[in-house]
Design a protein around this motif. Sequence first.
Motif, PDB file in Angstrom:
ATOM      1  N   VAL A 237       0.986  -1.271   0.143  1.00 47.54           N
ATOM      2  CA  VAL A 237       0.110  -0.067  -0.179  1.00 47.54           C
ATOM      3  C   VAL A 237       0.960   1.463  -0.405  1.00 47.54           C
ATOM      4  O   VAL A 237       2.300   1.061   0.823  1.00 47.54           O
ATOM      5  N   GLY A 239       0.939   5.710   0.724  1.00 48.13           N
ATOM      6  CA  GLY A 239       0.317   6.554   1.546  1.00 48.13           C
ATOM      7  C   GLY A 239       0.684   8.087   0.545  1.00 48.13           C
ATOM      8  O   GLY A 239       1.551   8.123   0.206  1.00 48.13           O
ATOM      9  N   ASP A 240      -0.467   9.309   1.141  1.00 43.36           N
ATOM     10  CA  ASP A 240       0.438  10.676   0.722  1.00 43.36           C
ATOM     11  C   ASP A 240       1.691  10.715   1.853  1.00 43.36           C
ATOM     12  O   ASP A 240       1.821  10.167   3.069  1.00 43.36           O
ATOM     13  N   SER A 243       0.654  10.110   5.454  1.00 51.23           N
ATOM     14  CA  SER A 243       0.458   9.453   6.679  1.00 51.23           C
ATOM     15  C   SER A 243       1.810   8.749   6.972  1.00 51.23           C
ATOM     16  O   SER A 243       2.183   8.549   7.528  1.00 51.23           O
ATOM     17  N   ASN A 254      -3.828   6.906   8.852  1.00 46.78           N
ATOM     18  CA  ASN A 254      -4.931   6.155   8.083  1.00 46.78           C
ATOM     19  C   ASN A 254      -4.180   5.525   6.773  1.00 46.78           C
ATOM     20  O   ASN A 254      -3.569   6.529   6.068  1.00 46.78           O
ATOM     21  N   LEU A 255      -4.487   4.627   5.829  1.00 42.69           N
ATOM     22  CA  LEU A 255      -4.134   4.298   4.876  1.00 42.69           C
ATOM     23  C   LEU A 255      -4.947   4.022   3.805  1.00 42.69           C
ATOM     24  O   LEU A 255      -6.303   2.709   4.675  1.00 42.69           O
ATOM     25  N   PRO A 256      -5.224   3.882   2.220  1.00 39.40           N
ATOM     26  CA  PRO A 256      -6.525   3.592   1.876  1.00 39.40           C
ATOM     27  C   PRO A 256      -5.690   1.776   1.235  1.00 39.40           C
ATOM     28  O   PRO A 256      -5.883   1.461   0.231  1.00 39.40           O
ATOM     29  N   GLU A 257      -6.030   0.664   2.792  1.00 38.99           N
ATOM     30  CA  GLU A 257      -5.789  -0.295   2.751  1.00 38.99           C
ATOM     31  C   GLU A 257      -7.223  -1.435   3.253  1.00 38.99           C
ATOM     32  O   GLU A 257      -7.056  -1.132   4.151  1.00 38.99           O
ATOM     33  N   PHE A 258      -7.333  -2.126   2.414  1.00 39.03           N
ATOM     34  CA  PHE A 258      -9.327  -2.703   2.680  1.00 39.03           C
ATOM     35  C   PHE A 258      -9.065  -4.138   2.141  1.00 39.03           C
ATOM     36  O   PHE A 258     -10.059  -5.021   2.306  1.00 39.03           O
ATOM     37  N   SER A 259      -7.616  -4.763   2.382  1.00 44.38           N
ATOM     38  CA  SER A 259      -8.198  -6.393   2.781  1.00 44.38           C
ATOM     39  C   SER A 259      -8.151  -6.938   4.194  1.00 44.38           C
ATOM     40  O   SER A 259      -8.344  -7.729   4.132  1.00 44.38           O
ATOM     41  N   ARG A 279      -2.524  -3.621  11.216  1.00 51.42           N
ATOM     42  CA  ARG A 279      -3.789  -2.737  11.692  1.00 51.42           C
ATOM     43  C   ARG A 279      -4.566  -2.670  12.400  1.00 51.42           C
ATOM     44  O   ARG A 279      -3.968  -3.977  13.525  1.00 51.42           O
ATOM     45  N   THR A 283      -8.942   1.021   8.498  1.00 49.57           N
ATOM     46  CA  THR A 283      -7.934   1.700   7.858  1.00 49.57           C
ATOM     47  C   THR A 283      -6.894   2.071   8.362  1.00 49.57           C
ATOM     48  O   THR A 283      -5.642   2.566   7.843  1.00 49.57           O
TER      49      THR A 283
END
Length: 292
Positions: A237, A239-240, A243, A254-259, A279, A283
Amino acid sequence: MNGLLVIDKPGGITSHDVVNRLRRITGERSIGHLGTLDPMATGVLPLLLGKFTRLAQYFSATEKSYSGSIRFGYATDTYDADGEVSGERVCPSLTLEAIRSAASRFQGEMDQLPPPFSAKKIAGTPAYKLARAGKPVELKTAKICIRSFEITAFDGDEASFTMSVSAGGYVRSVAHELGQDLKCGAHLSNLRRTQAGVFTLDDAQRLEEMEPFSGNLAGLENYCIHPRSLLTDMPSVGGDVVSLGRLRNGAQANLPEFSQAPLVKVFAGQKELVGIARRVAGTLFQPVVVMG
């Protein structure tokens, strides 16, 4: 220099000798290998360089595969061809079928006694140091799993084989015990590691091919395994800036990871590994390894 480099270890040198040669070539002092190969053995030797040594804990349980040969007729004190003859020499009368029958018991989970000349520690001292000093070596058995052990050929007094075994398993011990079962003594005469975890001989570089890159780390990095190909059980993943900055400083982000995977590899761009994060909820992630 940070990365994972797979070397096709030559015979006649130790795994630590490989580490020392790479330290000289790269100028990087922090280098560690993922699973010792005996001096006689050749093949796949993955090495972590620089800050990537912080990832070693995530590679510790990898299965390894080998090809090699076992010589029957006498045992050795090291359980391989580098050792001194132990016990009587005999002229074994064996068949391929008899060897395969005896080898069939070396399958699945079992308790294995490591060789006395091994890196296993006894009260903090490696067993091989005690053995060399002629002191008693009292090792304990360890649980291992042999997923496959196939005797592929038999010629004269030597049998060829392939094997896949869990981390911590000693092929030398299997050769020694096979000789005991067949009542003729045996030792490992040749060994080549063909795979360690996901790394195969196709990934491996010859050590002498690395020598010209001394002082040219940019060129050497091209031979390293791509960071996104490491630890394939963990999603990757990005990140910006905010983050990633928080994670680098040890804070949650927070990270854009949804697994829903418990651990993820965090990258800045395609190749820069920032670290490993755990985690916490949804997220929200907590860094557990930071590359700095």
